[in-house]
Design a protein around this motif. Structure first.
Motif, PDB file in Angstrom:
ATOM      1  N   UNK A  76      26.122  -6.651  28.482  1.00 31.58           N
ATOM      2  CA  UNK A  76      25.670  -6.826  27.290  1.00 31.58           C
ATOM      3  C   UNK A  76      24.151  -7.586  26.935  1.00 31.58           C
ATOM      4  N   UNK A  77      23.590  -7.922  28.468  1.00 27.21           N
ATOM      5  CA  UNK A  77      22.241  -8.115  28.470  1.00 27.21           C
ATOM      6  C   UNK A  77      20.945  -7.257  28.845  1.00 27.21           C
ATOM      7  N   UNK A  78      19.642  -7.737  28.469  1.00 28.09           N
ATOM      8  CA  UNK A  78      18.993  -6.259  28.668  1.00 28.09           C
ATOM      9  C   UNK A  78      18.157  -7.434  30.026  1.00 28.09           C
ATOM     10  N   UNK A  79      17.933  -6.363  30.686  1.00 25.28           N
ATOM     11  CA  UNK A  79      16.873  -6.916  31.840  1.00 25.28           C
ATOM     12  C   UNK A  79      15.363  -6.887  32.115  1.00 25.28           C
ATOM     13  N   UNK A  80      15.197  -8.047  32.323  1.00 22.78           N
ATOM     14  CA  UNK A  80      13.889  -7.930  32.194  1.00 22.78           C
ATOM     15  C   UNK A  80      12.939  -7.697  33.691  1.00 22.78           C
ATOM     16  N   UNK A  81      11.813  -7.409  33.466  1.00 21.72           N
ATOM     17  CA  UNK A  81      11.093  -7.347  35.237  1.00 21.72           C
ATOM     18  C   UNK A  81      10.518  -8.465  35.988  1.00 21.72           C
ATOM     19  N   UNK A  82      11.391  -8.382  37.332  1.00 19.37           N
ATOM     20  CA  UNK A  82      10.846 -10.380  37.529  1.00 19.37           C
ATOM     21  C   UNK A  82       9.425 -10.219  37.673  1.00 19.37           C
ATOM     22  N   UNK A  83       9.362 -11.968  36.728  1.00 25.22           N
ATOM     23  CA  UNK A  83       7.307 -11.856  37.060  1.00 25.22           C
ATOM     24  C   UNK A  83       6.966 -12.677  37.922  1.00 25.22           C
ATOM     25  N   UNK A  84       6.078 -12.988  38.466  1.00 25.95           N
ATOM     26  CA  UNK A  84       5.818 -13.958  39.032  1.00 25.95           C
ATOM     27  C   UNK A  84       4.478 -14.577  38.606  1.00 25.95           C
ATOM     28  N   UNK A  85       4.415 -15.886  38.697  1.00 23.35           N
ATOM     29  CA  UNK A  85       4.554 -17.040  38.223  1.00 23.35           C
ATOM     30  C   UNK A  85       3.150 -17.470  38.844  1.00 23.35           C
ATOM     31  N   UNK A  86       1.553 -17.483  37.756  1.00 25.25           N
ATOM     32  CA  UNK A  86       0.400 -17.511  39.270  1.00 25.25           C
ATOM     33  C   UNK A  86       0.555 -19.241  39.209  1.00 25.25           C
ATOM     34  N   UNK A  87       0.320 -19.532  40.430  1.00 28.60           N
ATOM     35  CA  UNK A  87      -0.137 -20.791  40.703  1.00 28.60           C
ATOM     36  C   UNK A  87       1.559 -21.784  41.249  1.00 28.60           C
ATOM     37  N   UNK A  88       2.260 -20.321  41.131  1.00 27.94           N
ATOM     38  CA  UNK A  88       3.682 -21.016  41.812  1.00 27.94           C
ATOM     39  C   UNK A  88       4.109 -21.095  42.814  1.00 27.94           C
ATOM     40  N   UNK A  89       5.139 -21.634  43.600  1.00 25.52           N
ATOM     41  CA  UNK A  89       5.168 -21.287  45.120  1.00 25.52           C
ATOM     42  C   UNK A  89       6.160 -20.527  44.957  1.00 25.52           C
ATOM     43  N   UNK A  90       6.552 -19.655  45.510  1.00 26.00           N
ATOM     44  CA  UNK A  90       6.851 -18.114  45.942  1.00 26.00           C
ATOM     45  C   UNK A  90       8.444 -18.377  46.720  1.00 26.00           C
TER      46      UNK A  90
END
Length: 366
Positions: free
Chosen positions: A227-241
């Motif tokens: 039922x859902x649309x999956x978006x591309x995995x994002x990397x958040x700038x400055x975040x802990x990987x």
């Protein structure tokens, strides 16, 4: 007090039911549950069985076949009665209402929803059990209270399994904030002996206020239910990987949803974000769709969670029905609750609120 010395924060009550088994009463109830056929069959089989035995002992064949036929009919009634009794036991339904009242979101509305859930359960289930807890009024919510609510719910499930050994299903009707629902579900888990069906509130003025939305167990349905649309995995700038977040936009909010989620990820030092969307403002209110959301989310997270965060911390941003929050908690976080933080949007503060409370990540110096 519990065995560990922790005070019991949630109570469990059995409130009964306003309806009889299967809606039958009086003489028809005795027939439906097999009592009458067993009683009549026992009398017939016993009486004519004695006469049949006497005919053999006295060597009087006259009427023997009539005795044998009546004896067989009595045995047939007994068999029918036991079959009806087994069927009636399988149809017994146990309803469990679980409520976490949040003073900051209004106790009047919370009490109304709790009463609505109780009335629905009483009208559809043979026995209703209820448990509830009131959350603290400040933002530092005590997760022990939610744990106590979940523990009492597990106790109710075990009681239901003992009361109705032949029943195939237990109905769970939760009323609580979304992020609390996720933690509650994680405490419940999904490995119960009986099927636990989580009910959701119907939107609008329907005749039936709840419907069976999904289950705590894993469903072996067609994996093509998406039922859902999956978006591309994002990397958040400055975040802990080593920190990753899963966000469910189940109300079609689009950019409004993702903007607030990304801001919270930056605020709390989250390094990766995976967003799943539903295009419409409301999910179709059926079990197939709700279960599809849970199953697809679990599959996607298992396949696409970043490798760097496999042993790190997880977060989930929730929107939509409480039933889905409970099921996702049971499926995603039951084995690793300490690694998960659940968020729901607080309209008063225009920000996402975590549960359990986590101190903010230190901000880098200017």
């Amino acid at each position: 007090m519990t065995n560990s010395g922790t005070p019991r924060l949630a109570g469990l009550d059995v409130v009964g039911s306003s309806s009889g088994l299967g809606g039958t009463t009086g003489r028809w109830a005795a027939v439906a549950d097999g009592t009458a056929p067993i009683a009549v069959g026992s009398v017939v089989a016993g009486g004519f069985g004695v006469e049949l035995a006497k005919s053999f002992m006295a060597d009087e064949p006259g009427g023997r076949w009539w005795f044998a036929l009546a004896f067989a009919a009595g045995l047939g009634l007994i068999a029918l009665g036991w079959r009806l009794r087994s069927r009636a036991r399988r149809q017994v339904r146990i309803g469990i209402t679980a409520t976490a009242r949040d003073p900051r979101r209004g106790l009047i509305e919370a009490n109304r929803l709790e009463q609505q859930a109780e009335r629905f359960s009483q009208s559809t289930c043979t026995v209703t059990m209820k448990t509830s807890v009131e959350l603290p009024a400040d933002s530092l919510w005590d997760q022990l209270r939610v744990d106590a609510l979940a523990d009492e719910t597990v106790t109710a499930i075990r009681m239901a399994e003992n009361l109705t050994p032949d029943a195939t299903r237990i109905n769970l009707i939760p009323t609580m904030p979304l992020h609390v629902a996720f933690w509650f579900g994680a405490r419940l888990g999904h490995t119960h002996a009986r099927e636990i069906v989580v009910h959701a509130i119907r939107q609008g003025d329907g005749a039936v206020p709840y419907f069976p939305a999904t289950t705590l167990r894993m469903i072996d349905d067609d994996p093509g239910t998406t039922p859902l649309t999956v978006e591309q995995l994002q990397s958040i700038e400055g975040g802990d990987p080593t920190k990753a977040a899963l966000a469910l936009d189940l109300q079609g909010l689009g950019k409004d949803f993702s903007t607030h989620v990304e801001e919270t990820c930056r605020r709390d030092g989250i390094g990766h974000l995976l967003v799943l969307r539903h295009d419409a403002r409301r999910l179709p209110e059926d079990r197939t769709t709700y279960t599809g959301v849970v199953e697809q989310t679990c599959r996607v997270w298992q396949d696409q969670a970043p490798d760097e965060a496999r042993t790190g911390e997880y977060a989930i941003f929730l929107s939509g029905p409480v039933a889905i929050g409970v099921a996702l908690g049971a499926r995603l976080a039951a084995q690793s609750r300490g690694r998960w933080t659940a968020y729901t949007f607080d309209k008063d503060n225009n920000t996402y609120e975590p549960f359990p409370f986590r101190p903010l990540a230190p901000q880098p110096a200017e």
